[in-house]
Design an enzyme around this catalytic site. Structure first.
Site, mmCIF file in Angstrom:
data_model
loop_
_atom_site.group_PDB
_atom_site.id
_atom_site.type_symbol
_atom_site.label_atom_id
_atom_site.label_comp_id
_atom_site.label_asym_id
_atom_site.label_seq_id
_atom_site.Cartn_x
_atom_site.Cartn_y
_atom_site.Cartn_z
ATOM 1 N N ASP A 3 0.828 -1.272 0.009
ATOM 2 C CA ASP A 3 0.184 -0.160 0.024
ATOM 3 C C ASP A 3 0.836 1.255 0.092
ATOM 4 O O ASP A 3 0.298 2.239 0.445
ATOM 5 C CB ASP A 3 -0.935 -0.257 1.344
ATOM 6 C CG ASP A 3 -2.132 0.834 0.995
ATOM 7 O OD1 ASP A 3 -2.362 1.433 -0.054
ATOM 8 O OD2 ASP A 3 -2.606 1.308 2.296
ATOM 9 N N HIS A 45 3.074 4.374 6.130
ATOM 10 C CA HIS A 45 2.661 5.451 5.278
ATOM 11 C C HIS A 45 1.625 6.110 5.800
ATOM 12 O O HIS A 45 1.252 7.419 5.537
ATOM 13 C CB HIS A 45 2.199 4.542 3.876
ATOM 14 C CG HIS A 45 1.243 3.478 4.182
ATOM 15 N ND1 HIS A 45 1.789 2.131 4.393
ATOM 16 C CD2 HIS A 45 -0.194 3.161 4.233
ATOM 17 C CE1 HIS A 45 0.854 1.456 4.600
ATOM 18 N NE2 HIS A 45 -0.410 1.878 4.470
#
Length: 919
Positions: free
Chosen positions: A125, A349
């Site tokens: 991701d 992230h």
């Protein structure tokens, strides 16, 4: 014989913190792993679980369940629990080159303690993928990467149409140096096999849809089904569900698989012709709305803190600790690992991207503080250890106050340094309090001069700090408090050696006519007789009435005009995506009249302050709040900016230092504005299809004009240290400290737009999550640098200057003493055209033994081959060897020989440490 083979891989993508804070997510992680362990105990057909490629989830679990450690080790060694290769799943573009390597190194080391490391480049991701990932993975012994973003396959019966990167979910991925891995895209995302039904009726409909979707993109008969999603609980009846599938589709083999098994079968059946994708995967060939690049400007304060801490660790603490170890000091590998882990807990992230709820980012700031506190102590101890060996008695007298300035960058450095010195100390208890204060106050300081190691007087600014308290913490006795008379010295440190130091001293003088004494900085308003202008040997900066400025490079004769105009736009997007209101026209400071005054002018630097008093809309209108509450998608919002205005006063300080070909800029403001974006504009008047930007271990060449598929009006992109626009004869590099978003505008002027601040009020993504602190109200300060240059070689020099600007000067007061080291010294000598030094440290325990080897890493900033020459290094023994990102020993090399380096190659060199000089 099976027609298709369906590989079902159980996993849960574990965002450590995101739409809930860490500890709320951790409770669910404990539940997940408890259930998983029980499932392994009771279901022999449940073969394995992929633990999301990051070892930190084991740390988080074992903090609550320490008694489960041996069971986890057993499951890993049995191949049931698949862990590593990373410590955390980072955002690749918002963490530094070396942070990406430490992540891989520590992930390997931690996973190996459980008995096995997954050799898979796992990027499920990441908001875009770094172009050097294949080279990094190859050096770590990994030949396959799986990722969820960055490439759009064609699919639909595997017909290659248009100019998309790949017809299939399988492709080859190549770094700029030529290193190549097999790349596998989660074309149907990493949840395409979640919640498999065990009921036959439901399963029939599920598998008809799921198999068809997977077949659209697969190049082989082996289909990948990911059984899980974000924080997905383990599917406890998967074995039953797969048996149902086998009964329904006897022609399809259903395997509860793992990545090693799946990839082995894919490799055996790959078609001869697969597309090769090259470099960065940033979803360049999409409509541009879902690249999530604007996370680079969400909560900029997070990015600034990250830049400060990771730079301090990798460019100060590690190299100084390594150099101190070469002189006999113990290398604090355990402390460095702790500091890195604490920092990297901010690198997932959804954390470093600033796209989580407010509680997450509050906790991040605490981690930043914890990490840099350890790093600062390591630096302090290392500086003291090195300086205890410097011979100052040979050049300074007993009454002098010597200190040393360190340059831990890879190139010689000149710049203004500030150091606080204690010119007289009196320990507690020697006299009474009043007598101590009186003695210190009566000490004359106005006659001090500053000298270098050759005895030459140095022009300096000396500020009396008065009486200060301090203390020492000896290793063998109780704390030692004292009172001191202190001064602050500012001066131009010239040509300080790369990875070395120069020693200076504050010296008593019988005369007050010394060059060294400047009582106060000059402060004056600029008048018509005092033109708003700065100048040194290289540059002339002329300031206009509106506060913009022109920079003329004396070396090329080129003037860059109209720099430094501020631009303000509305933003009705979210933490992930910038979106201006329909019809929004950006406001600028070009029509304002600025206040301009000289702040400081002396023999080594000139500073001018520019003040803009500006009023802009206070935020979004009432409709924006309603649309957010009602979960209106950001692309469908009709909100506008408010008609009410509030002050957005901006103070800009321009500094030009003697002997330095760059303009240092600092912007300060107090943000009272909501739902907006603030940028500063730098027109280059260079028309080019491409520009150059500092990315991970490369200076990436990127297109200035997006692909035809791009629909988003904005074409913002990530950067690390700088962005550069140039032609054959000259160019401009704009460097920054923790400002990771830029755009090269398509405005016919080649304008570099640097994002300073973006303020929004919601997280975005899959629900309604208010984030009022993402409005970033309050005080802000932004630092950036303008570096004009000449032809291509000048561009390379500007990149080196941009890297150097990231690194703080380091100073330490020492004493008049004897020692083995000279007053000026360079520890590490190297040459290499186009190379950038990335790290100097001692080895980690994954490859060479912990602390056994000095590790140095460079990368080639160009696509042209070059050579590295390395000089013998005091404190090492034997010849150097070629290493890799895991610090493993490879080919033997020789000092002084040319070490060939490919274009864009990352090269790591190790040298055995001389243990005769210390532990």
């Amino acid at each position: 014989m099976y027609q298709k083979h369906t590989h079902v891989i159980s996993h849960s993508h574990w965002d450590r913190e995101w739409y809930m804070p860490l500890e709320r997510h951790r409770v669910r992680l404990v539940e997940l792993l408890d259930t998983l362990i029980e499932l392994f105990d009771n279901d022999a057909d449940f073969r394995s679980f992929h633990l999301d490629g990051q070892t930190i989830v084991l740390e988080d679990y074992l903090q609550i369940r320490p008694e489960k450690r041996e069971r986890l080790i057993q499951l890993v060694q049995e191949g049931k629990l698949i862990i590593g290769p990373w410590y955390i799943l980072q955002d690749e573009f918002l963490t530094s080159s070396e942070a990406n390597i430490r992540n891989l190194l520590i992930g390997h080391r931690d996973a190996s303690q459980y008995g096995a490391v997954s050799k898979l480049g796992y990027f499920p991701d990441s908001f875009g993928n770094m172009g050097q990932a294949p080279q990094i993975l190859r050096q770590a012994g990994i030949d396959t990467a799986v990722f969820g973003r960055g490439v759009k396959p064609v699919g639909f019966n595997n017909e290659a149409k248009g100019e998309y990167e790949s017809a299939f979910s399988e492709m080859y991925w190549q770094s700029p140096d030529g290193s190549t891995v097999l790349g596998i895209l989660f074309a149907n995302w990493y949840h395409n096999g979640m919640e498999v039904p065990s009921d036959p009726t439901e399963a029939a409909a599920y598998w008809q849809r799921t198999l068809q979707n997977a077949e659209k993109f697969a190049s082989t008969p082996h289909l990948l089904l990911m059984n899980g999603c974000d924080h997905q609980p383990v599917q406890t009846d998967l074995s039953k569900a797969l048996q149902t599938a086998r009964n329904l589709y006897p022609e399809v083999e259903f395997i509860h698989s793992n990545f090693s098994e799946y990839i082995r079968h894919v490799k055996d059946t790959l078609p001869k012709q697969l597309a090769t994708i090259r470099g960065e995967l940033r979803s360049q060939r999409t409509d541009g709305w879902w690249t999530l690049v604007n996370t680079a400007s969400a909560r900029v304060y997070i990015k600034q803190a990250n830049q400060r801490v990771q730079t301090h660790l990798e460019k100060a603490a590690e190299p100084l600790a390594a150099l101190a170890a070469l002189t006999g000091h113990r290398y604090p590998s355990h402390l460095l690992t702790y500091a890195w882990k604490t920092l990297m807990q901010n690198h997932p992230h959804d954390s470093i991207c600033g796209c989580s709820v407010d509680e997450v980012h509050r906790e991040m700031m605490v981690r930043f503080d914890k990490s840099i506190q350890v790093s600062e102590q390591i630096v302090e101890d290392s500086l003291q250890a090195i300086c205890s060996n410097i011979d100052t008695a040979a050049i300074f007298s007993e009454d002098d106050v010597p200190f040393t300035v360190f340059n831990t960058s890879g190139r010689q450095r000149t710049g203004v340094v500030s150091v606080d010195l204690k010119v007289k100390t009196i320990p507690f208890g020697k006299y009474g309090r009043e007598e101590t204060i009186e003695l210190l106050k009566s000490m004359p300081i106005e006659h001090f001069t500053l000298k270098n190691g050759s005895g030459t007087l140095i022009d300096a600014q000396i500020e009396d700090l008065g009486i200060t308290f301090g203390y020492e913490l000896p290793k063998d006795r109780f704390r030692q408090p004292y009172m001191a008379r202190s001064v602050r010295v500012r001066f131009l440190a010239q040509q300080v050696p790369a990875l070395g130091y120069r020693t200076y001293a504050l010296c008593p003088s019988a005369s007050n006519n010394s060059l060294a004494m400047i009582a106060e900085a000059t402060t004056a308003a600029v008048t018509s007789d005092d033109l708003p202008r700065l100048e040194n040997e290289y540059l002339v900066v002329t300031i206009a009435e509106n506060g913009s400025y022109d920079v003329t490079d004396k070396r090329t004769g080129r003037t860059f005009s109209g720099l430094g105009v501020y631009e303000n736009s509305g933003d009705i997007g979210n933490e992930y995506v910038f979106r201006a209101p329909d019809g929004d026209v950006p406001l600028t400071t070009s029509g304002l009249t600025a206040q301009i005054r000289t702040v400081e002018r002396n023999g080594f630097r000139h500073m001018i302050e520019i003040v803009h008093e500006w009023h802009v809309p206070s935020g979004g209108d009432e409709r924006l709040e309603q649309e957010i509450r009602e979960y209106v998608p950001f692309l469908e919002r009709q909100a506008q900016r408010s008609r009410q205005t509030v002050p957005l006063n901006i103070i800009t300080c321009l500094t030009l230092e003697h002997g330095v070909p760059q303009v240092n800029v600092k912007t300060s403001l107090v943000n009272h504005v909501k739902d907006h974006r603030l940028r500063v504009l730098f027109p280059t008047d260079i028309v080019s299809d491409v520009h150059y930007v500092d990315s991970i271990f490369e200076v990436a060449q990127r297109q200035t004009v997006p692909a035809e598929e791009w629909k988003n009006p904005s074409y913002c992109q990530h950067q690390q240290a700088f962005v550069n626009v140039r032609n054959e004869t000259n160019g401009l590099t704009v460097s920054n400290l923790g400002l990771n978003e830029y755009e090269v505008l398509r405005d016919s002027r080649g304008t570099i737009a640097l994002t300073l601040l973006r303020a929004v009020q919601e997280l975005g993504d899959w629900g309604v999550f208010p984030t009022p602190e993402a409005q970033c109200l309050g005080e802000h300060e932004f630092s950036y640098f303008l570096i004009p240059h000449g032809a291509e070689e000048g561009a390379i020099d500007s990149y080196a200057a941009a890297y150097q600007a990231q690194i703080p000067w380091l100073t330490v007061q020492t004493s008049v003493q004897s020692g083995d080291l000279p007053a000026e010294h360079r520890f590490l000598g190297w040459e290499g055209a186009g190379l950038a030094l990335s790290t100097v440290k001692l080895s980690d325990s994954v490859g060479a033994g912990a602390g056994d080897h000095l590790i140095m890493r460079w990368f080639n900033m160009t696509d042209k081959p070059t050579d590295l020459q390395l000089q013998p290094i005091s404190g090492t023994a034997g010849s150097p060897f070629k290493s890799n990102v895991l610090e493993e020993a490879g080919e033997n090399l020789s000092f002084h020989d040319n070490i060939p380096v490919r274009g864009a190659e990352i090269v790591t060199i190790g040298v055995k440490r001389d243990f005769k000089k210390g532990k």
